[in-house]
Write a protein that holds these residues in place. Structure first.
Motif, short mmCIF file in Angstrom:
data_model
loop_
_atom_site.label_atom_id
_atom_site.label_comp_id
_atom_site.label_asym_id
_atom_site.label_seq_id
_atom_site.Cartn_x
_atom_site.Cartn_y
_atom_site.Cartn_z
N ALA A 260 0.86 -1.19 0.00
CA ALA A 260 0.00 0.00 0.00
C ALA A 260 0.89 1.23 0.00
CB ALA A 260 -0.88 0.00 1.23
N THR A 261 0.37 2.32 -0.52
CA THR A 261 1.15 3.56 -0.45
C THR A 261 1.27 3.97 1.02
OG1 THR A 261 -0.95 4.60 -1.02
CG2 THR A 261 0.77 4.66 -2.69
N CYS A 262 2.44 4.45 1.35
CA CYS A 262 2.73 4.82 2.75
C CYS A 262 1.73 5.89 3.21
CB CYS A 262 4.16 5.33 2.84
SG CYS A 262 4.56 6.02 4.45
N PRO A 263 1.01 5.63 4.30
CA PRO A 263 -0.02 6.58 4.74
C PRO A 263 0.57 7.89 5.29
CG PRO A 263 0.19 4.80 6.33
CD PRO A 263 1.06 4.44 5.17
N HIS A 264 1.87 7.89 5.57
CA HIS A 264 2.48 9.10 6.15
C HIS A 264 2.93 10.09 5.08
CE1 HIS A 264 1.99 7.50 10.08
NE2 HIS A 264 2.57 6.37 9.71
N CYS A 265 3.54 9.56 4.01
CA CYS A 265 4.01 10.49 2.97
C CYS A 265 3.14 10.42 1.73
CB CYS A 265 5.45 10.17 2.62
SG CYS A 265 5.64 8.52 1.92
N LYS A 266 2.08 9.59 1.81
CA LYS A 266 1.16 9.40 0.69
C LYS A 266 1.90 8.94 -0.57
CE LYS A 266 -2.06 11.40 3.24
NZ LYS A 266 -2.59 10.46 4.22
N GLY A 267 2.94 8.18 -0.38
CA GLY A 267 3.63 7.61 -1.53
C GLY A 267 4.81 8.42 -2.02
N ARG A 268 5.08 9.56 -1.38
CA ARG A 268 6.19 10.40 -1.88
C ARG A 268 7.54 9.88 -1.42
NH1 ARG A 268 2.32 14.33 -1.00
NH2 ARG A 268 2.94 14.51 1.16
N GLY A 269 7.54 9.12 -0.33
CA GLY A 269 8.82 8.60 0.21
C GLY A 269 9.18 9.31 1.50
N CYS A 270 9.39 8.53 2.55
CA CYS A 270 9.77 9.11 3.85
C CYS A 270 10.55 8.07 4.64
CB CYS A 270 8.53 9.57 4.61
SG CYS A 270 7.45 8.22 5.15
N ASP A 271 10.94 8.40 5.86
CA ASP A 271 11.72 7.46 6.67
C ASP A 271 10.95 6.18 6.96
OD1 ASP A 271 13.79 9.13 6.72
OD2 ASP A 271 13.47 9.90 8.76
N ILE A 272 9.64 6.34 7.14
CA ILE A 272 8.82 5.18 7.53
C ILE A 272 8.78 4.12 6.43
CG2 ILE A 272 6.48 4.49 8.23
CD1 ILE A 272 6.55 6.83 10.06
N CYS A 273 8.68 4.57 5.17
CA CYS A 273 8.62 3.60 4.05
C CYS A 273 9.99 3.44 3.41
CB CYS A 273 7.58 4.03 3.04
SG CYS A 273 7.88 5.67 2.36
N LYS A 274 11.00 3.85 4.11
CA LYS A 274 12.40 3.79 3.62
C LYS A 274 12.51 4.45 2.24
CE LYS A 274 13.72 -0.22 6.32
NZ LYS A 274 12.92 -1.44 6.36
N GLN A 275 11.85 5.57 2.09
CA GLN A 275 11.89 6.40 0.88
C GLN A 275 11.25 5.76 -0.34
OE1 GLN A 275 12.71 9.37 1.59
NE2 GLN A 275 13.67 8.85 3.56
N SER A 276 10.64 4.55 -0.19
CA SER A 276 10.10 3.87 -1.37
C SER A 276 8.69 4.34 -1.69
CB SER A 276 10.08 2.36 -1.15
OG SER A 276 9.05 2.04 -0.24
N GLY A 277 7.99 4.89 -0.69
CA GLY A 277 6.60 5.30 -0.92
C GLY A 277 5.62 4.15 -0.72
N TRP A 278 6.13 2.91 -0.61
CA TRP A 278 5.27 1.72 -0.49
C TRP A 278 5.55 0.95 0.79
CZ3 TRP A 278 1.37 1.10 -3.86
CH2 TRP A 278 1.46 1.76 -5.09
N ILE A 279 4.53 0.32 1.29
CA ILE A 279 4.68 -0.54 2.47
C ILE A 279 4.08 -1.90 2.13
CG2 ILE A 279 4.08 -0.87 4.90
CD1 ILE A 279 5.30 1.76 4.91
N GLU A 280 4.88 -2.95 2.33
CA GLU A 280 4.36 -4.30 2.08
C GLU A 280 3.37 -4.64 3.18
OE1 GLU A 280 7.79 -6.70 0.26
OE2 GLU A 280 6.83 -7.97 1.78
N ILE A 281 2.16 -4.99 2.78
CA ILE A 281 1.10 -5.11 3.77
C ILE A 281 0.61 -6.54 4.00
CG2 ILE A 281 -1.34 -4.53 4.19
CD1 ILE A 281 0.14 -2.17 4.82
N LEU A 282 0.41 -7.28 2.92
CA LEU A 282 -0.22 -8.59 3.12
C LEU A 282 0.04 -9.58 2.00
CD1 LEU A 282 -2.93 -8.55 1.11
CD2 LEU A 282 -3.82 -7.14 2.93
#
Ligand code: DAH
Length: 338
Positions: A260-282
């Motif tokens: 899913a797109t990272c809910p914190h940066c809305k897919g732009r890339g941040c520390d939480i999604c390791k700058q990828s914009g995506w989070i592996e969810i399921l």
């Protein structure tokens, strides 16, 4: 006489100063000033004295009498004040703030899970819990993971000495439920799962999952996608986008890993999604025909989808928690923040 007066002056002062309760002061008053008290006794001796001495001694006795009266009065006042002070300390001070009892609250993983389950309920899913201790049959065998299957290596299992195991995934509930029901049905199974992990910030040997699956006629991959979009947008936000990548779990075919797109940066890339914009969810997919057959469901008539995500992981994402071990570490400084 002179000496007697002098002596009395000293001893009376000493005794009065030593008095600590009002009764003592009263006895001293009687002793010195009472009708048959020391002062009167001295007075009685005066007439026997020569005139000169009588006048001086009389004056002195009167002075001493006044001194004793004054000393008794002031000592009495002190004793009363002390008593009040002590009483004040002892009385209940209703303005002192009370001791706040420590009240617990819902654990952050449970909070996140409750939110997810609400989303499931809105979609008409039935919520069922299963046993934490499973057998080989439901955890592996019926899910198309035979003993020789390399997929068993993926899940380093804590085997119990009686041959049972703490379930390695909530997928273990799939066939248990399917055996008991006739399609169509939609089920969500929340629960803790256990794996032999080398624990670090992102791996814990126990974590919480929610499994979802639906079986019925004409269930397609489109239904799976629609369901995941609805659920994840509810939990992560309306603009959430999903990415489906081909993957492999023996109990689904085709199988898709979903990010899913990272809910914190809305897919732009941040520390939480390791700058990828995506989070592996399921993990997800269409239930393998073998699994349906194992549950006594005709795979020619019915189809279904299944998926599972880590609610612990979702809670980490939601609350920006960077170490999974905090959830089970029992540190109140951490837990009290939620
Ligand atoms: N059971 C898998 C795990 O714990 C997750 C999973 C993958 C569940 C694919 C599913 C699925 O239902 O279809 O890692």
């Amino acid at each position: 006489m002179e000496k007697q007066i002098q002596f009395l002056r000293q001893t009376s002062q000493k005794e009065i100063n030593a008095a600590s309760v009002l009764q003592e002061i009263e006895s001293l008053r009687i002793k010195y000033l009472g009708r048959r008290g020391t002062i009167n006794k001295l007075m009685e001796k005066l007439p026997a004295l020569p005139r000169e001495e009588r006048i001086i001694s009389g004056k002195e006795i009167n002075e001493l009498k006044k001194e004793i009266e004054k000393a008794l009065a002031s000592r009495g006042k002190e004793v009363i004040e002390k008593k009040h002070e002590k009483q004040q300390q002892e009385t209940l001070d209703v303005t002192v703030p009370g001791i706040r009892p420590q009240i617990g609250h819902i654990h952050p993983v449970t909070q996140a899970t409750t939110e997810i389950l609400e989303a499931f309920t809105e979609l008409g899913y039935e919520i069922i819990e299963g046993p934490d201790v499973e057998n080989d049959h439901y955890n592996f065998e019926v899910l198309n993971i035979p003993k020789t299957h390399p997929a068993r290596d993926l899940q380093d299992t804590f085997w119990l000495t009686n041959g049972l195991l703490p379930r390695t995934h909530t997928s273990a509930m799939q066939v248990r439920v399917m055996e008991q029901r006739k399609p169509p049905f939609k089920i969500a199974v929340p629960g803790w799962v256990y794996r032999q992990e080398r624990e670090d910030a992102t791996h814990a040997s126990s974590f919480h999952q929610v499994e979802g699956f639906a079986v019925g006629e004409h269930i397609s991959f489109a239904h799976l996608k629609g369901t995941l979009f609805t659920l994840l947008r509810k939990v992560l936000g309306d603009e959430t986008k999903l990415k489906f990548r081909a993957s492999y779990f023996p109990y689904v075919e085709p199988c898709a890993e979903v990010s899913a797109t990272c809910p914190h940066c809305k897919g732009r890339g941040c520390d939480i999604c390791k700058q990828s914009g995506w989070i592996e969810i399921l993990g997800s997919g269409m239930i393998h025909p073998v699994v349906l057959k194992n549950a006594g469901i005709d795979p020619k008539k019915y189809s279904g989808f299944a998926f599972a995500f880590g609610s612990t992981r979702l809670a980490m994402l939601k609350y920006k928690i960077n170490d999974i071990r905090l959830f089970t570490g029992g540190d109140l400084r951490f837990l009290e923040q939620f």
